[in-house]
Motif scaffolding. Sequence first.
Motif, PDB file in Angstrom:
ATOM      1  N   UNK A  86       0.831  -1.204   0.000  1.00 24.03           N
ATOM      2  CA  UNK A  86       0.000   0.000   0.000  1.00 24.03           C
ATOM      3  C   UNK A  86       0.867   1.256   0.000  1.00 24.03           C
ATOM      4  N   UNK A  87       1.983   1.210   0.776  1.00 21.73           N
ATOM      5  CA  UNK A  87       2.879   2.357   0.847  1.00 21.73           C
ATOM      6  C   UNK A  87       3.497   2.650  -0.513  1.00 21.73           C
ATOM      7  N   UNK A  88       4.050   1.574  -1.132  1.00 28.44           N
ATOM      8  CA  UNK A  88       4.677   1.746  -2.451  1.00 28.44           C
ATOM      9  C   UNK A  88       3.651   2.191  -3.470  1.00 28.44           C
ATOM     10  N   UNK A  89       2.472   1.562  -3.399  1.00 30.82           N
ATOM     11  CA  UNK A  89       1.422   1.931  -4.339  1.00 30.82           C
ATOM     12  C   UNK A  89       1.010   3.372  -4.164  1.00 30.82           C
ATOM     13  N   UNK A  90       0.925   3.817  -2.895  1.00 31.76           N
ATOM     14  CA  UNK A  90       0.573   5.198  -2.626  1.00 31.76           C
ATOM     15  C   UNK A  90       1.607   6.166  -3.136  1.00 31.76           C
ATOM     16  N   UNK A  91       2.886   5.828  -2.939  1.00 28.12           N
ATOM     17  CA  UNK A  91       3.968   6.679  -3.424  1.00 28.12           C
ATOM     18  C   UNK A  91       3.957   6.744  -4.943  1.00 28.12           C
ATOM     19  N   UNK A  92       3.708   5.595  -5.541  1.00 27.57           N
ATOM     20  CA  UNK A  92       3.680   5.540  -7.002  1.00 27.57           C
ATOM     21  C   UNK A  92       2.559   6.417  -7.542  1.00 27.57           C
ATOM     22  N   UNK A  93       1.369   6.302  -6.915  1.00 30.40           N
ATOM     23  CA  UNK A  93       0.234   7.115  -7.331  1.00 30.40           C
ATOM     24  C   UNK A  93       0.521   8.598  -7.116  1.00 30.40           C
ATOM     25  N   UNK A  94       1.200   8.894  -5.991  1.00 27.25           N
ATOM     26  CA  UNK A  94       1.545  10.283  -5.683  1.00 27.25           C
ATOM     27  C   UNK A  94       2.461  10.861  -6.743  1.00 27.25           C
ATOM     28  N   UNK A  95       3.506  10.121  -7.124  1.00 28.66           N
ATOM     29  CA  UNK A  95       4.443  10.607  -8.145  1.00 28.66           C
ATOM     30  C   UNK A  95       3.758  10.759  -9.490  1.00 28.66           C
ATOM     31  N   UNK A  96       2.862   9.818  -9.818  1.00 24.43           N
ATOM     32  CA  UNK A  96       2.163   9.909 -11.097  1.00 24.43           C
ATOM     33  C   UNK A  96       1.279  11.157 -11.129  1.00 24.43           C
ATOM     34  N   UNK A  97       0.569  11.394 -10.037  1.00 26.78           N
ATOM     35  CA  UNK A  97      -0.277  12.583  -9.957  1.00 26.78           C
ATOM     36  C   UNK A  97       0.561  13.861 -10.066  1.00 26.78           C
ATOM     37  N   UNK A  98       1.714  13.858  -9.380  1.00 29.94           N
ATOM     38  CA  UNK A  98       2.607  15.019  -9.431  1.00 29.94           C
ATOM     39  C   UNK A  98       3.110  15.272 -10.843  1.00 29.94           C
ATOM     40  N   UNK A  99       3.503  14.209 -11.531  1.00 28.04           N
ATOM     41  CA  UNK A  99       4.021  14.353 -12.896  1.00 28.04           C
ATOM     42  C   UNK A  99       2.948  14.861 -13.850  1.00 28.04           C
ATOM     43  N   UNK A 100       1.721  14.409 -13.661  1.00 27.48           N
ATOM     44  CA  UNK A 100       0.634  14.913 -14.498  1.00 27.48           C
ATOM     45  C   UNK A 100       0.428  16.405 -14.257  1.00 27.48           C
ATOM     46  N   UNK A 101       0.565  16.822 -12.992  1.00 27.56           N
ATOM     47  CA  UNK A 101       0.466  18.244 -12.673  1.00 27.56           C
ATOM     48  C   UNK A 101       1.596  19.039 -13.306  1.00 27.56           C
ATOM     49  N   UNK A 102       2.810  18.483 -13.296  1.00 28.25           N
ATOM     50  CA  UNK A 102       3.964  19.149 -13.919  1.00 28.25           C
ATOM     51  C   UNK A 102       3.745  19.280 -15.421  1.00 28.25           C
ATOM     52  N   UNK A 103       3.204  18.227 -16.020  1.00 27.84           N
ATOM     53  CA  UNK A 103       2.931  18.266 -17.456  1.00 27.84           C
ATOM     54  C   UNK A 103       1.903  19.351 -17.784  1.00 27.84           C
ATOM     55  N   UNK A 104       0.871  19.428 -16.938  1.00 28.55           N
ATOM     56  CA  UNK A 104      -0.175  20.425 -17.173  1.00 28.55           C
ATOM     57  C   UNK A 104       0.391  21.836 -17.071  1.00 28.55           C
ATOM     58  N   UNK A 105       1.342  22.036 -16.141  1.00 29.00           N
ATOM     59  CA  UNK A 105       1.917  23.364 -15.937  1.00 29.00           C
ATOM     60  C   UNK A 105       2.959  23.727 -16.989  1.00 29.00           C
ATOM     61  N   UNK A 106       3.805  22.769 -17.339  1.00 29.15           N
ATOM     62  CA  UNK A 106       4.960  23.069 -18.209  1.00 29.15           C
ATOM     63  C   UNK A 106       4.796  22.599 -19.648  1.00 29.15           C
ATOM     64  N   UNK A 107       3.897  21.634 -19.883  1.00 33.35           N
ATOM     65  CA  UNK A 107       3.732  21.104 -21.240  1.00 33.35           C
ATOM     66  C   UNK A 107       5.005  20.465 -21.765  1.00 33.35           C
ATOM     67  N   UNK A 108       5.542  19.528 -21.004  1.00 32.89           N
ATOM     68  CA  UNK A 108       6.834  18.924 -21.353  1.00 32.89           C
ATOM     69  C   UNK A 108       6.713  18.132 -22.643  1.00 32.89           C
ATOM     70  N   UNK A 109       7.472  18.490 -23.681  1.00 29.66           N
ATOM     71  CA  UNK A 109       7.404  17.738 -24.934  1.00 29.66           C
ATOM     72  C   UNK A 109       7.966  16.329 -24.764  1.00 29.66           C
ATOM     73  N   UNK A 110       7.309  15.384 -25.414  1.00 30.44           N
ATOM     74  CA  UNK A 110       7.788  13.999 -25.361  1.00 30.44           C
ATOM     75  C   UNK A 110       7.160  13.161 -24.270  1.00 30.44           C
ATOM     76  N   UNK A 111       6.417  13.796 -23.366  1.00 29.55           N
ATOM     77  CA  UNK A 111       5.735  13.030 -22.324  1.00 29.55           C
ATOM     78  C   UNK A 111       4.412  12.493 -22.869  1.00 29.55           C
ATOM     79  N   UNK A 112       4.262  11.184 -22.838  1.00 28.43           N
ATOM     80  CA  UNK A 112       3.040  10.530 -23.304  1.00 28.43           C
ATOM     81  C   UNK A 112       2.175  10.248 -22.081  1.00 28.43           C
ATOM     82  N   UNK A 113       1.342  11.193 -21.715  1.00 34.64           N
ATOM     83  CA  UNK A 113       0.649  11.119 -20.432  1.00 34.64           C
ATOM     84  C   UNK A 113      -0.438  10.058 -20.400  1.00 34.64           C
ATOM     85  N   UNK A 114      -0.854   9.569 -21.577  1.00 30.52           N
ATOM     86  CA  UNK A 114      -1.840   8.488 -21.563  1.00 30.52           C
ATOM     87  C   UNK A 114      -1.180   7.133 -21.343  1.00 30.52           C
ATOM     88  N   UNK A 115       0.154   7.140 -21.218  1.00 33.87           N
ATOM     89  CA  UNK A 115       0.898   5.930 -20.869  1.00 33.87           C
ATOM     90  C   UNK A 115       1.192   5.987 -19.377  1.00 33.87           C
TER      91      UNK A 115
END
Length: 457
Positions: free
Chosen positions: A20-49
């Motif tokens: 649960x801890x690892x899964x929670x951390x993984x979900x947290x990082x994924x959510x954070x990265x999606x937020x970073x993508x939304x803010x910065x529009x990082x080219x090359x990030x395939x967010x549906x993957x």
Amino acid sequence: MAILCLFCLVLVGFVSEYSELVGGEELHDQTTLLGIYKELGVPGWVVNNSDYCSWVGIACSSNHSMVERLDLSHLDLRGNVTLISELKALKWLDLSSNDFHGSIPSAFGNLSELEFLDLSYNNFGGSIPRELSSLTNLKTLNLSSNLLVGGIPDELQSLKKLQAFQVSTNKLNGSIPFWVGNLTNLRVFTAYENDLEGKIPDNLGSVSELELLNLHSNQFEGPIPKSIFALGKLQVLILTQNILSGELPDEIGNCKGLSDIRIGYNGLVGIIPKAIGNISSLTYFEADNNKLSGEIVPEFARCSNLTLLNLAFNGFSGTIPLELGQLMNLQELILSGNSLFGDIPKSILGCKSLNKLDLSNNRFNGTIPNEICNMSRLQYLDLGQNSIKGEIPHEIGNCVKLLQLQMGSNYLTGTIPPEIGHIKNLQIALNLSFNHLHGSLPLELGKLDKLVSLDLF
């Protein structure tokens, strides 16, 4: 049996909690990265993957759960980067060469695992956040080429593991804190192109194996500290364009691996120590525009890798050491603006790699050697403002690669050799003015159709 069952239940519970801890951390990082993508529009990030560890510039931990490395350099990004501070497992963060503005987020101080932080070549302003002092695992801190102001915070002395500390090309003021010299792991320190002042700390390099020190274009004063040569590991020393004084320390000879010495445009005095000959790796030596004096030491000849020797605009006297002709790798010899006299030594003509020879504004009073063009790669020859006499040798036409030929303000006699017209590459300048030449102008000079500046009278 009951004990065994109880152990199994505990083990299952632990595994379940860990998952649960690892899964929670993984979900947290994924959510954070999606937020970073939304803010910065990082080219090359395939967010549906959902496998974000495979996204460009991201590397994850061994169990493929948490982001440990984020490299967003050279992507021309802009926006708010504060959200990156939520990636708690980050060890490497590179945001260099983008277009980020505003202050460096103080929240970056929460990245306690960080070992590498590069924010260079952006437009970050404000002061260096004191919160960065919490990054006690940091080995590399590069804040160069931004718009940072204020001083170097004393709180950063807690970064005991720092190996590379780079704050160049900002608008920092104040002095270099004394504690920088106490960083035992420091290898690289650059603070060039700021408004720093005061003395260079006299403990810098005394406890760490300093390899690169670049402080050019500031307002540092006082002597060059002997401490920076103490452990003999220095490879690059650049102190150009300050107001340093005093003599070049003899201890410089301790650094056998020193390849680059640039100390021009200061107020240094005294002679060049003979220990300079101990530096077998020396490639560049620039000490122009100081107040150095005495004779040019022949020990330079022992620096067989030397490609550039610039001693221009000092107070050197005497003759050019014959031994300099042993420097087969020398490409530029610049001795202008001194009080050197005598002949141009024929031994120098044996420097087959030489492409620039500048002896202008001295007191040379010999003649121009007929063998002047033995240096087949010569592109720049400046003998102007001396007391050179005799005729211009006809062999000057063999200097076929010359781009610039300056011989004005001497006591040259005779006629202008028509062979100068054979130097088809001559394009920057031909100056033979203020001599005692006579006769008509050779028609061959009309072939110099690339020439920008011609001054013959």
